[in-house]
Motif scaffolding. Sequence first.
Motif, PDB file in Angstrom:
ATOM      1  N   LYS A  62       0.872  -1.301   0.038  1.00 39.76           N
ATOM      2  CA  LYS A  62       0.065   0.030   0.030  1.00 39.76           C
ATOM      3  C   LYS A  62       0.913   1.274  -0.001  1.00 39.76           C
ATOM      4  O   LYS A  62       1.470   1.464   1.019  1.00 39.76           O
ATOM      5  N   ALA A  63       0.632   2.017  -0.930  1.00 42.71           N
ATOM      6  CA  ALA A  63       1.374   3.447  -1.064  1.00 42.71           C
ATOM      7  C   ALA A  63       1.032   4.196   0.034  1.00 42.71           C
ATOM      8  O   ALA A  63       1.629   4.965   0.636  1.00 42.71           O
ATOM      9  N   SER A  64      -0.279   3.894   0.533  1.00 40.21           N
ATOM     10  CA  SER A  64      -0.842   4.697   1.682  1.00 40.21           C
ATOM     11  C   SER A  64      -0.178   4.522   2.893  1.00 40.21           C
ATOM     12  O   SER A  64       0.014   5.624   3.699  1.00 40.21           O
ATOM     13  N   LEU A  65       0.648   3.486   3.166  1.00 42.56           N
ATOM     14  CA  LEU A  65       1.344   3.319   4.163  1.00 42.56           C
ATOM     15  C   LEU A  65       2.654   3.982   4.406  1.00 42.56           C
ATOM     16  O   LEU A  65       3.334   4.276   5.143  1.00 42.56           O
ATOM     17  N   VAL A  66       3.175   4.398   3.195  1.00 38.85           N
ATOM     18  CA  VAL A  66       4.530   4.950   2.817  1.00 38.85           C
ATOM     19  C   VAL A  66       4.523   6.403   2.776  1.00 38.85           C
ATOM     20  O   VAL A  66       5.402   7.094   3.160  1.00 38.85           O
ATOM     21  N   ALA A  67       3.242   6.860   2.401  1.00 34.69           N
ATOM     22  CA  ALA A  67       2.971   8.253   2.257  1.00 34.69           C
ATOM     23  C   ALA A  67       3.393   9.307   3.298  1.00 34.69           C
ATOM     24  O   ALA A  67       3.716   8.731   4.484  1.00 34.69           O
ATOM     25  N   ALA A  68       3.532  10.603   2.933  1.00 31.90           N
ATOM     26  CA  ALA A  68       3.681  11.576   4.182  1.00 31.90           C
ATOM     27  C   ALA A  68       2.375  12.107   4.687  1.00 31.90           C
ATOM     28  O   ALA A  68       2.394  12.585   5.618  1.00 31.90           O
ATOM     29  N   GLY A  69       1.279  12.398   3.823  1.00 29.77           N
ATOM     30  CA  GLY A  69       0.098  12.821   4.208  1.00 29.77           C
ATOM     31  C   GLY A  69      -0.078  14.510   3.924  1.00 29.77           C
ATOM     32  O   GLY A  69      -1.109  15.035   4.517  1.00 29.77           O
ATOM     33  N   MET A  70       0.820  14.953   3.158  1.00 25.49           N
ATOM     34  CA  MET A  70       0.662  16.460   2.695  1.00 25.49           C
ATOM     35  C   MET A  70      -0.586  16.435   1.791  1.00 25.49           C
ATOM     36  O   MET A  70      -0.914  15.850   1.038  1.00 25.49           O
ATOM     37  N   LEU A  71      -1.442  17.452   2.329  1.00 22.35           N
ATOM     38  CA  LEU A  71      -2.377  17.798   1.664  1.00 22.35           C
ATOM     39  C   LEU A  71      -2.459  19.324   0.975  1.00 22.35           C
ATOM     40  O   LEU A  71      -2.860  20.180   1.733  1.00 22.35           O
ATOM     41  N   GLY A  72      -1.843  19.595  -0.190  1.00 17.28           N
ATOM     42  CA  GLY A  72      -1.624  20.765  -0.825  1.00 17.28           C
ATOM     43  C   GLY A  72      -2.292  20.658  -2.047  1.00 17.28           C
ATOM     44  O   GLY A  72      -1.720  19.809  -2.900  1.00 17.28           O
ATOM     45  N   PRO A  73      -3.041  21.540  -2.504  1.00 20.08           N
ATOM     46  CA  PRO A  73      -3.825  21.382  -4.127  1.00 20.08           C
ATOM     47  C   PRO A  73      -2.716  21.759  -4.959  1.00 20.08           C
ATOM     48  O   PRO A  73      -2.620  21.412  -6.149  1.00 20.08           O
ATOM     49  N   VAL A  74      -1.788  22.750  -4.732  1.00 15.74           N
ATOM     50  CA  VAL A  74      -0.723  23.178  -5.780  1.00 15.74           C
ATOM     51  C   VAL A  74       0.840  22.746  -5.238  1.00 15.74           C
ATOM     52  O   VAL A  74       1.063  22.685  -4.395  1.00 15.74           O
ATOM     53  N   SER A  75       1.055  21.691  -6.248  1.00 18.87           N
ATOM     54  CA  SER A  75       2.335  21.263  -6.211  1.00 18.87           C
ATOM     55  C   SER A  75       3.138  21.527  -7.548  1.00 18.87           C
ATOM     56  O   SER A  75       2.380  21.750  -8.496  1.00 18.87           O
TER      57      SER A  75
END
Lengths: 415, 415
Positions: A62-75
């Motif tokens: 699961k990529a979900s487990l490795v992710a950071a959890g940043m929630l920014g609409p603009v990158s």
Amino acid sequence: MLAKGARVTVTSRGTTPRTPQGDVIVVGGGVIGTAIAWRAARTGRTVTLIDPGGDDPGTSDKASLVAAGMLGPVSESVFGEQDLLNLNLHAIDRFPAFNQELEEAAGKSTGLRTEGTLAVAYDSGDLAALDRLTSFRHSIGLAAERLDARQCRRLEPFLAPSTRGGVLAAGDLSVDNRRYLAALRAAAAAAGVRTVRGTATKVLEGTVRLTAPGGSGTGESTLTARHIVIAAGHATRALDGVPEEVRGAIRPVKGQILRLRHPAGIPHILTHTVRAIVQGHDLYFVPREDGELVVGATQEERDDRDVTAGAVHDLLRDATTAVPAVSELVFAEASAGLRPGTSDNGPILGPVFGSGDGTDGNASRIIAAGHFRNGILLSAVTADAVAALLDGDKPHQAWAPFHPGRFQKIREITA
Amino acid sequence: MLAKGARVTVTSRGTTPRTPQGDVIVVGGGVIGTAIAWRAARTGRTVTLIDPGGDDPGTSDKASLVAAGMLGPVSESVFGEQDLLNLNLHAIDRFPAFNQELEEAAGKSTGLRTEGTLAVAYDSGDLAALDRLTSFRHSIGLAAERLDARQCRRLEPFLAPSTRGGVLAAGDLSVDNRRYLAALRAAAAAAGVRTVRGTATKVLEGTVRLTAPGGSGTGESTLTARHIVIAAGHATRALDGVPEEVRGAIRPVKGQILRLRHPAGIPHILTHTVRAIVQGHDLYFVPREDGELVVGATQEERDDRDVTAGAVHDLLRDATTAVPAVSELVFAEASAGLRPGTSDNGPILGPVFGSGDGTDGNASRIIAAGHFRNGILLSAVTADAVAALLDGDKPHQAWAPFHPGRFQKIREITA
């Protein structure tokens, strides 16, 4: 609206039931699949979630487990991609209410933080890029405050003295990706979602074939339901029954990421999500209230899950350049995941009709995959969109460009 | 010679037996304690080994599990310490026969490698140091071959092009420290050593008090035996009943170390143990035949076991400078251990008689601790020396300078 309350049944290998016996099967137990399952179940549907299982980020897929959890609409990656930006803006608007409902349903916190993102620059080229970003955010109605070096270091005193300036994006959010997935699971379970451990191997009209964990081949079974939702991330490309052009459009993009921890007695060195470009490398820091600091991430067009010495070195080198006090933190974990990228970087959401498959008018197969770097941000609006499709409604218009049929068109044009 | 075959008994808390009921208790389940227990048991003694247990290098307190397994008698740290050098030379002579006997008794390989150590230099100052080392090795009858850059890279083609030259120490050895400990345990078990899980808290004449794992306080018990051998590494300083001057002489020296692995399809990038000084940092690489490559190590005067971002970064930076292909390896583990250092860097071996304790002429307490960076190298001759003491014989003369009484003398002189 379909009959609710019917049970999804497991049949032994070889016996194909003639009529669907349940409402919804969701293939994939990451944040996308689990969010879809929860939202479908809370409207009264009978939902089965097929999850290969495993919460160890070293072995789970699961990529979900490795992710950071940043929630920014603009990158950086959506700066020039207007359709994806529109979708991300829709997603960030929706997220707080969805998250609040989730925390209440799950009885768990997701670790939402609202301090925003501070993007910092170390040379004049980076500063110019930040100025363009500020103007762009303003042009689409988003908050963005240009800060000089002194202001940056007042907000984040541990930034390197060489920081030249930055931009504060006050509307950005972050969650703890692992707590978020745990909350989705708890909410899904509370809403009656039944989780089946196994790996889907084939998705037909109304039917999913799967193998039990361990994959000995003897543990094969078949599940049936009226609606099947495919939310298997990068593994969707390996799923028999998904149209070839969709499978071919999904590409795994490896990301390596570090989890650091503050040792006892050291105050937290960052408060905001911090993004920095260090010697051409895009780097981010996502701090948690429990003392974790996530540092990421590589983007590699590879499909192995090895954590490499080179990536760990580069991330630590860039992190200590941007925030020297990172050296003092405990090195808790290095992990690698495969983001479900696509050929146009956009997610894939909508009904799929593979060649040769009949549809009975009521049954459906829906794909919700390819969320690339935005899986957690998009999870809420993906669950909304699938709920709409299950009810025979149209998803929010921001989803229109992300229909799976677009890859068929690309195929026809380039053929 | 004492009676052999008597059983060591466990008595419940508070009941102190009047007569010793066993032969030997060894406190400490690392390589030193386990080697001592094995050698004592194979001569027919009844031996109990008190081991806090745990083989996870992240939580176990054993320096043996974190070590690299380099076996070279000459290193930077003993260059000017003649007594320790003599002991290390005695140890490297003894090691191969001991190891062979161990592998036969255990039915396991320890991963012994005999290719030797290649020490490499990156600037003229380091080269001059290598020349001094070569002369010194020759003067004490050890093999040492001065190599130019081309010869170094012929031996190890993945060395950085900036390598200036080196010295090949053909007589140096290495073992896989974890397999070595596993072999010692198997040999000890085969020889009849009984292992008790617990942490010793107090060592009296003929008696050891210990707490069961978990240390709830309710799991206290007492073991009795004629001879008690204290081989608790850095934890010896926390052991009640050990003379104060010995406890005070032991200092934990934290070391952080990396374990890398070759991914499938990549040939092993090193064959020899390689030592390098990179920007003033002493670095080593110990390759294993199973594809592991150990990279170490920091030396920090700290007693925590945290793996820090700074140490991981520095080790990877120096390692990729010396051997750039290290970047391609899998980052398998970072761990930290506490070496049992002493105030004069030498080990401590011999009988101890704390103030106020009587001796009955037959009972003894022997200390074998403080092996600092040389625990595995010295394990064989330590076991030999303790076996001699148990038999009422003198250990090898190389041990004479390392009697625990030396710290009492230092104390008297400086008082």
